[in-house]
Design a protein around this motif. Structure first.
Motif, short mmCIF file in Angstrom:
data_model
loop_
_atom_site.label_atom_id
_atom_site.label_comp_id
_atom_site.label_asym_id
_atom_site.label_seq_id
_atom_site.Cartn_x
_atom_site.Cartn_y
_atom_site.Cartn_z
N LYS A 199 0.82 -1.21 0.00
CA LYS A 199 0.00 0.00 0.00
C LYS A 199 0.86 1.26 0.00
N ASP A 234 -0.62 -6.74 2.58
CA ASP A 234 -1.64 -5.70 2.55
C ASP A 234 -2.85 -6.17 1.77
N GLU A 238 -7.79 -2.77 -0.33
CA GLU A 238 -7.32 -1.48 0.13
C GLU A 238 -6.35 -0.86 -0.88
N CYS A 239 -5.53 -1.70 -1.49
CA CYS A 239 -4.61 -1.20 -2.52
C CYS A 239 -5.38 -0.68 -3.73
#
Length: 320
Positions: A199, A234, A238-239
């Motif tokens: 991220k 991650d 979200e990325c």
């Protein structure tokens, strides 16, 4: 690789890609592995710069590989700048000015290959020559490839995202800033941020796109080894959200990932998605497109034959 454009973008950049995809019949083909093809042409890549070494030792081979992919049916070719950095060139003894020139040269060579291809198309009497090369006048985009910080380190950390505590957001932005600026102004149609492992680096790229007022549209491609998260652990969702927060990011995708994971990853981040893998992935291609991918191509160890097979596999799906 396979990607689809990020919904909700109203910018002219989004219109560029949508118009391109429309002209391609809804699905475009990206090129494949570059370093292995350079080696097949005789290049020696035993160097921390990897394929970027050829920008000053064998630029004619770089052009030849681009042409091989265009003649195999690629609609998008990526510059040989994945591992090209100002810092890396300076370590080889080049000045800042020479290093910057080499970065811009990577895009120039790709554009030259496109011009040569168009000339060959005009000289050809049909869409396909007798030796199996695809010679068809069609829209072709050049994407400036930007590898992660781990690619510069050449220690495999782009496949782990473990950069150490000293590497923070400011560090990554400072590291990438000038390279991204140069490639954005180099004449490329797109910027391809490839093999993004975490991220933090995704955020660095997105903030640079915003802060530097870069006009060139981009895509972000992450890599996964478990089919759920990116390699750092991650969350892929979200990325992807980081990419979707920037109107200049037109697609979010996956590269350097086992083909068996691609479909679920596409579905998990739909409508912004992608897929890249090795030679045995051609049977997956139509399933990825059914799931929403609109850009599909190859990655490490794939060849022009792979891209030709993808082009053929998608021929019934493309509407032009």
């Amino acid at each position: 690789m396979g990607t689809s454009d990020v919904n909700g973008k109203s910018s002219s950049s989004s219109s560029l890609v949508k118009d391109f995809l429309r002209k391609c019949g809804g699905v475009a083909v990206i090129d494949g592995g570059f370093a292995t093809e350079l080696e097949r042409h005789g290049a020696d890549l035993n160097d921390p710069l990897w394929s970027a070494k050829c920008l000053f030792t064998d630029p004619h081979l770089v052009r030849a590989v681009h042409l091989d992919y265009l003649e195999a049916g690629a609609d998008i070719i990526l510059s040989s700048s994945y591992q090209a950095t100002i810092q890396g060139f300076k370590a080889k003894g080049y000045s800042v000015e020479e290093s910057e020139s080499l970065l811009k040269r990577s895009v120039e060579i790709a554009c030259e290959a496109r011009d040569v291809y168009y000339n060959r198309c005009r000289e050809s009497s049909s869409d396909h020559s007798t030796d199996g090369k695809i010679l068809k006048q069609r829209p072709i985009l050049v994407a400036a490839s930007v590898g992660s910080y781990g690619a510069y380190l050449a220690d495999g950390s782009e496949y782990s995202g473990e950069y150490g505590d000293a590497v923070d957001l400011k560090f990554l932005k400072d590291f990438h800033r000038r390279r991204v600026q140069l490639l954005a102004d180099s004449g490329a149609d797109l910027i391809a941020f490839e093999t993004v492992p975490n991220k933090l680096e995704a955020q660095a790229f997105v903030e640079l796109l915003k802060e530097e007022d870069i006009k060139t549209p981009a895509w972000l491609a992450f890599n996964s080894k478990d089919g759920v998260n990116v390699v750092s652990g991650d969350s892929l969702l979200e990325c992807a959200a980081i990419g979707e927060s920037c109107e200049k990011v037109l697609a979010v995708g996956i590269n350097c990932t086992p083909p068996r994971f691609i479909l679920d990853l596409i579905l998990s981040i739909k409508p912004s998605n992608t897929g890249i893998t090795d030679e045995d992935f051609v049977p997956y291609v139509n399933k990825w497109c059914e799931a929403g991918a609109s850009l599909v191509g190859g990655c490490c160890r794939t060849t022009p034959n792979t891209i030709r097979a993808i082009h053929q596999a998608l021929s019934g799906r493309r509407t032009v």
